[in-house]
Scaffold this motif. Sequence first.
Motif, mmCIF file in Angstrom:
data_model
loop_
_atom_site.group_PDB
_atom_site.id
_atom_site.type_symbol
_atom_site.label_atom_id
_atom_site.label_comp_id
_atom_site.label_asym_id
_atom_site.label_seq_id
_atom_site.Cartn_x
_atom_site.Cartn_y
_atom_site.Cartn_z
ATOM 1 N N PHE A 71 0.829 -1.202 0.000
ATOM 2 C CA PHE A 71 0.000 0.000 0.000
ATOM 3 C C PHE A 71 0.866 1.255 0.000
ATOM 4 O O PHE A 71 0.610 2.202 -0.748
ATOM 5 C CB PHE A 71 -0.933 0.010 1.210
ATOM 6 N N GLU A 72 1.900 1.254 0.829
ATOM 7 C CA GLU A 72 2.768 2.422 0.888
ATOM 8 C C GLU A 72 3.493 2.636 -0.439
ATOM 9 O O GLU A 72 3.664 3.772 -0.883
ATOM 10 C CB GLU A 72 3.790 2.293 2.022
ATOM 11 N N SER A 73 3.883 1.557 -1.101
ATOM 12 C CA SER A 73 4.575 1.719 -2.382
ATOM 13 C C SER A 73 3.628 2.272 -3.446
ATOM 14 O O SER A 73 4.038 3.079 -4.285
ATOM 15 C CB SER A 73 5.211 0.403 -2.837
ATOM 16 N N VAL A 74 2.344 1.860 -3.424
ATOM 17 C CA VAL A 74 1.379 2.433 -4.367
ATOM 18 C C VAL A 74 1.199 3.923 -4.082
ATOM 19 O O VAL A 74 1.165 4.748 -4.999
ATOM 20 C CB VAL A 74 0.027 1.683 -4.288
ATOM 21 N N GLU A 94 8.890 1.103 -9.310
ATOM 22 C CA GLU A 94 10.072 0.428 -8.761
ATOM 23 C C GLU A 94 10.772 1.298 -7.716
ATOM 24 O O GLU A 94 11.214 0.798 -6.686
ATOM 25 C CB GLU A 94 11.042 0.038 -9.881
ATOM 26 N N TYR A 95 10.879 2.587 -7.993
ATOM 27 C CA TYR A 95 11.432 3.503 -6.989
ATOM 28 C C TYR A 95 10.611 3.439 -5.707
ATOM 29 O O TYR A 95 11.150 3.388 -4.601
ATOM 30 C CB TYR A 95 11.432 4.947 -7.493
ATOM 31 N N SER A 125 9.735 2.018 -0.068
ATOM 32 C CA SER A 125 8.867 1.425 0.950
ATOM 33 C C SER A 125 9.599 0.352 1.745
ATOM 34 O O SER A 125 9.481 0.272 2.966
ATOM 35 C CB SER A 125 7.619 0.842 0.288
ATOM 36 N N GLN A 126 10.363 -0.488 1.063
ATOM 37 C CA GLN A 126 11.112 -1.546 1.741
ATOM 38 C C GLN A 126 12.231 -0.982 2.608
ATOM 39 O O GLN A 126 12.630 -1.594 3.594
ATOM 40 C CB GLN A 126 11.680 -2.526 0.724
ATOM 41 N N ALA A 127 12.711 0.201 2.268
ATOM 42 C CA ALA A 127 13.782 0.827 3.035
ATOM 43 C C ALA A 127 13.257 1.665 4.197
ATOM 44 O O ALA A 127 14.025 2.281 4.907
ATOM 45 C CB ALA A 127 14.638 1.695 2.124
ATOM 46 N N LEU A 184 4.688 4.999 6.901
ATOM 47 C CA LEU A 184 3.267 4.685 6.766
ATOM 48 C C LEU A 184 3.014 3.190 6.937
ATOM 49 O O LEU A 184 2.018 2.793 7.555
ATOM 50 C CB LEU A 184 2.787 5.158 5.393
ATOM 51 N N SER A 185 3.903 2.344 6.441
ATOM 52 C CA SER A 185 3.688 0.898 6.527
ATOM 53 C C SER A 185 3.730 0.402 7.968
ATOM 54 O O SER A 185 3.040 -0.559 8.310
ATOM 55 C CB SER A 185 4.690 0.143 5.659
ATOM 56 N N ASP A 186 4.504 1.047 8.833
ATOM 57 C CA ASP A 186 4.531 0.649 10.243
ATOM 58 C C ASP A 186 3.160 0.846 10.889
ATOM 59 O O ASP A 186 2.641 -0.042 11.566
ATOM 60 C CB ASP A 186 5.576 1.461 11.015
ATOM 61 N N ARG A 187 2.588 1.992 10.647
ATOM 62 C CA ARG A 187 1.275 2.303 11.220
ATOM 63 C C ARG A 187 0.181 1.432 10.595
ATOM 64 O O ARG A 187 -0.710 0.946 11.288
ATOM 65 C CB ARG A 187 0.968 3.790 11.009
ATOM 66 N N LEU A 188 0.264 1.227 9.299
ATOM 67 C CA LEU A 188 -0.724 0.385 8.623
ATOM 68 C C LEU A 188 -0.664 -1.058 9.114
ATOM 69 O O LEU A 188 -1.701 -1.697 9.285
ATOM 70 C CB LEU A 188 -0.508 0.418 7.109
ATOM 71 N N THR A 189 0.534 -1.572 9.343
ATOM 72 C CA THR A 189 0.669 -2.938 9.845
ATOM 73 C C THR A 189 -0.024 -3.088 11.184
ATOM 74 O O THR A 189 -0.780 -4.050 11.396
ATOM 75 C CB THR A 189 2.157 -3.318 9.975
#
Length: 114
Positions: free
Chosen positions: A40-43, A78-79, A84-86, A91-96
């Motif tokens: 989601f964060e990468s999108v 791709e960027y 997001s993986q780095a 945002l991904s921490d909160r979403l998880t």
Amino acid sequence: MESLLDFQLNQALGASRSGNITAQTSGTTADAARAAAEDFESVFLAQMMEAMFAQVGEDNPFGGGPGENAFRGMLNEEYAKVMSQAGGLGLSDRLTSEILRYQEAADSQGGESQ
């Protein structure tokens, strides 16, 4: 880009309605939640970068042309995945944590109705 998000959302909703989602251990659920949050964060990042680069002109000495226009969206995606993986925007921490919280709430409500 928007159609990709719609497709992923429809796939997830279809799987949950059809019962194809199996019970998982908490470790795999946490891993799946983390992967979904990073996706989601990468999108989100890809859409943000697309808007950011939309105003960049093609009048530079090394850019432009139909090739750049055709592949710019994929490059942004791709960027965004790498960002997001780095760690991305965090945002991904909160979403998880929110995904896991909603799953726990759904599990507790599902156990009460049976």
